[in-house]
Scaffold this motif. Structure first.
Motif, PDB file in Angstrom:
ATOM      1  N   LEU A  50      12.984  16.473   7.728  1.00 52.20           N
ATOM      2  CA  LEU A  50      12.445  15.142   7.997  1.00 52.20           C
ATOM      3  C   LEU A  50      13.605  14.232   8.364  1.00 52.20           C
ATOM      4  O   LEU A  50      14.691  14.347   7.794  1.00 52.20           O
ATOM      5  N   GLY A  51      13.394  13.322   9.302  1.00 57.17           N
ATOM      6  CA  GLY A  51      14.400  12.330   9.674  1.00 57.17           C
ATOM      7  C   GLY A  51      13.798  10.945   9.536  1.00 57.17           C
ATOM      8  O   GLY A  51      12.735  10.677  10.096  1.00 57.17           O
ATOM      9  N   PHE A  52      14.485  10.054   8.797  1.00 58.65           N
ATOM     10  CA  PHE A  52      14.009   8.697   8.573  1.00 58.65           C
ATOM     11  C   PHE A  52      14.796   7.725   9.439  1.00 58.65           C
ATOM     12  O   PHE A  52      16.021   7.795   9.500  1.00 58.65           O
ATOM     13  N   ASP A  53      14.089   6.816  10.103  1.00 51.96           N
ATOM     14  CA  ASP A  53      14.696   5.892  11.053  1.00 51.96           C
ATOM     15  C   ASP A  53      15.280   4.680  10.331  1.00 51.96           C
ATOM     16  O   ASP A  53      14.537   3.868   9.773  1.00 51.96           O
ATOM     17  N   PRO A  54      16.624   4.516  10.369  1.00 52.30           N
ATOM     18  CA  PRO A  54      17.248   3.366   9.713  1.00 52.30           C
ATOM     19  C   PRO A  54      17.131   2.084  10.540  1.00 52.30           C
ATOM     20  O   PRO A  54      17.530   1.018  10.078  1.00 52.30           O
ATOM     21  N   ASN A  55      16.572   2.193  11.736  1.00 53.60           N
ATOM     22  CA  ASN A  55      16.535   1.057  12.657  1.00 53.60           C
ATOM     23  C   ASN A  55      15.264   0.227  12.570  1.00 53.60           C
ATOM     24  O   ASN A  55      15.123  -0.750  13.293  1.00 53.60           O
ATOM     25  N   VAL A  56      14.331   0.607  11.717  1.00 51.07           N
ATOM     26  CA  VAL A  56      13.060  -0.104  11.657  1.00 51.07           C
ATOM     27  C   VAL A  56      12.857  -0.730  10.279  1.00 51.07           C
ATOM     28  O   VAL A  56      13.417  -0.276   9.286  1.00 51.07           O
ATOM     29  N   THR A  57      12.056  -1.779  10.258  1.00 49.65           N
ATOM     30  CA  THR A  57      11.624  -2.356   8.999  1.00 49.65           C
ATOM     31  C   THR A  57      10.453  -1.512   8.524  1.00 49.65           C
ATOM     32  O   THR A  57       9.578  -1.173   9.304  1.00 49.65           O
ATOM     33  N   GLY A  58      10.433  -1.151   7.278  1.00 50.69           N
ATOM     34  CA  GLY A  58       9.384  -0.265   6.788  1.00 50.69           C
ATOM     35  C   GLY A  58       9.839   1.174   6.907  1.00 50.69           C
ATOM     36  O   GLY A  58      11.039   1.466   6.960  1.00 50.69           O
ATOM     37  N   THR A  59       8.888   2.081   6.997  1.00 57.06           N
ATOM     38  CA  THR A  59       9.212   3.499   7.024  1.00 57.06           C
ATOM     39  C   THR A  59       8.685   4.141   8.292  1.00 57.06           C
ATOM     40  O   THR A  59       7.504   4.037   8.596  1.00 57.06           O
ATOM     41  N   LYS A  60       9.572   4.796   9.015  1.00 62.72           N
ATOM     42  CA  LYS A  60       9.214   5.609  10.169  1.00 62.72           C
ATOM     43  C   LYS A  60       9.989   6.905  10.019  1.00 62.72           C
ATOM     44  O   LYS A  60      11.205   6.880   9.822  1.00 62.72           O
ATOM     45  N   PHE A  61       9.251   8.031  10.084  1.00 59.50           N
ATOM     46  CA  PHE A  61       9.953   9.299   9.991  1.00 59.50           C
ATOM     47  C   PHE A  61       9.341  10.337  10.909  1.00 59.50           C
ATOM     48  O   PHE A  61       8.163  10.273  11.250  1.00 59.50           O
ATOM     49  N   PHE A  62      10.195  11.268  11.347  1.00 56.95           N
ATOM     50  CA  PHE A  62       9.785  12.390  12.179  1.00 56.95           C
ATOM     51  C   PHE A  62       9.882  13.660  11.348  1.00 56.95           C
ATOM     52  O   PHE A  62      10.745  13.787  10.473  1.00 56.95           O
ATOM     53  N   ILE A  63       8.998  14.601  11.655  1.00 60.32           N
ATOM     54  CA  ILE A  63       8.929  15.882  10.961  1.00 60.32           C
ATOM     55  C   ILE A  63       9.202  16.982  11.977  1.00 60.32           C
ATOM     56  O   ILE A  63       8.486  17.093  12.970  1.00 60.32           O
ATOM     57  N   ASN A  64      10.242  17.771  11.769  1.00 62.17           N
ATOM     58  CA  ASN A  64      10.509  18.931  12.622  1.00 62.17           C
ATOM     59  C   ASN A  64       9.748  20.102  12.029  1.00 62.17           C
ATOM     60  O   ASN A  64      10.093  20.600  10.966  1.00 62.17           O
TER      61      ASN A  64
END
Length: 181
Positions: A50-64
């Motif tokens: 899983l990769g979590f985006d440090p550039n957004v407010t809140g939580t956005k993540f991608f799943i490989n």
């Protein structure tokens, strides 16, 4: 994908709460017909990283999500999403390269997928998506802002994924790296 609080509780925004749900933290399961409240999303075959985006407010993540035989995929983590495994692999019916497109009702397509062993650039000999991470904006050149880097274990390459007006596009970032995760 399971989601709990730091103290082991169920977040109030988890999708499975109320009637026909139960805690599964004690035994790892619940009664037939009930859904575990710890579940955030389903339908993944092998969510390797899983990769979590440090550039957004809140939580956005991608799943490989490592595919079985045909597709490797990247899914955006969404509350209550069903990514379709074992009836779908990538954006296609399992085992197909032609029965693709809009998923059946209730299922969520990946944001990006690529075919195993594809002979077309840049995915030649690639067949096992592995690590991934968002590039923090401002750390590298501006062309990397809002980028996601992901690797393929088999072909030894790293790719840069960027959102375009029509979806997502991957370009090769590095190659000849050997196998890694």
């Amino acid at each position: 994908i399971l989601r709990i609080t730091k103290t082991g509780g169920i977040p109030t925004t988890n999708p499975f709460r109320g009637t026909n749900t139960a805690r599964c933290s004690v035994s790892g399961r619940t009664q037939a017909g009930k859904t575990c409240q710890e579940i955030f999303a389903t339908g993944l075959r092998n969510p390797f990283r899983l990769g979590f985006d440090p550039n957004v407010t809140g939580t956005k993540f991608f799943i490989n999500d490592v595919g079985q035989n045909t597709w490797e995929e990247i899914d955006q983590g969404r509350r209550g999403a069903d990514y379709g495994w074992n009836t779908r692999e990538g954006e296609c019916a399992t085992g197909s390269t032609t029965n693709c497109g809009t998923p059946p009702a209730g299922l969520t397509n990946p944001i990006y997928d690529y075919r195993n062993g594809s002979g077309s650039p840049p995915f030649q000999n690639c067949s096992s998506i592995t690590g991934g991470a968002f590039v923090p904006n401002g750390v590298w050149a501006s062309s990397y802002n809002n980028s996601y880097l992901f690797a393929d274990f088999v072909c030894g390459k790293i790719f840069k994924l960027k959102r375009t007006s029509s979806g997502y596009q991957a370009t090769q970032f590095a190659s000849n790296l050997g196998s890694y995760s």
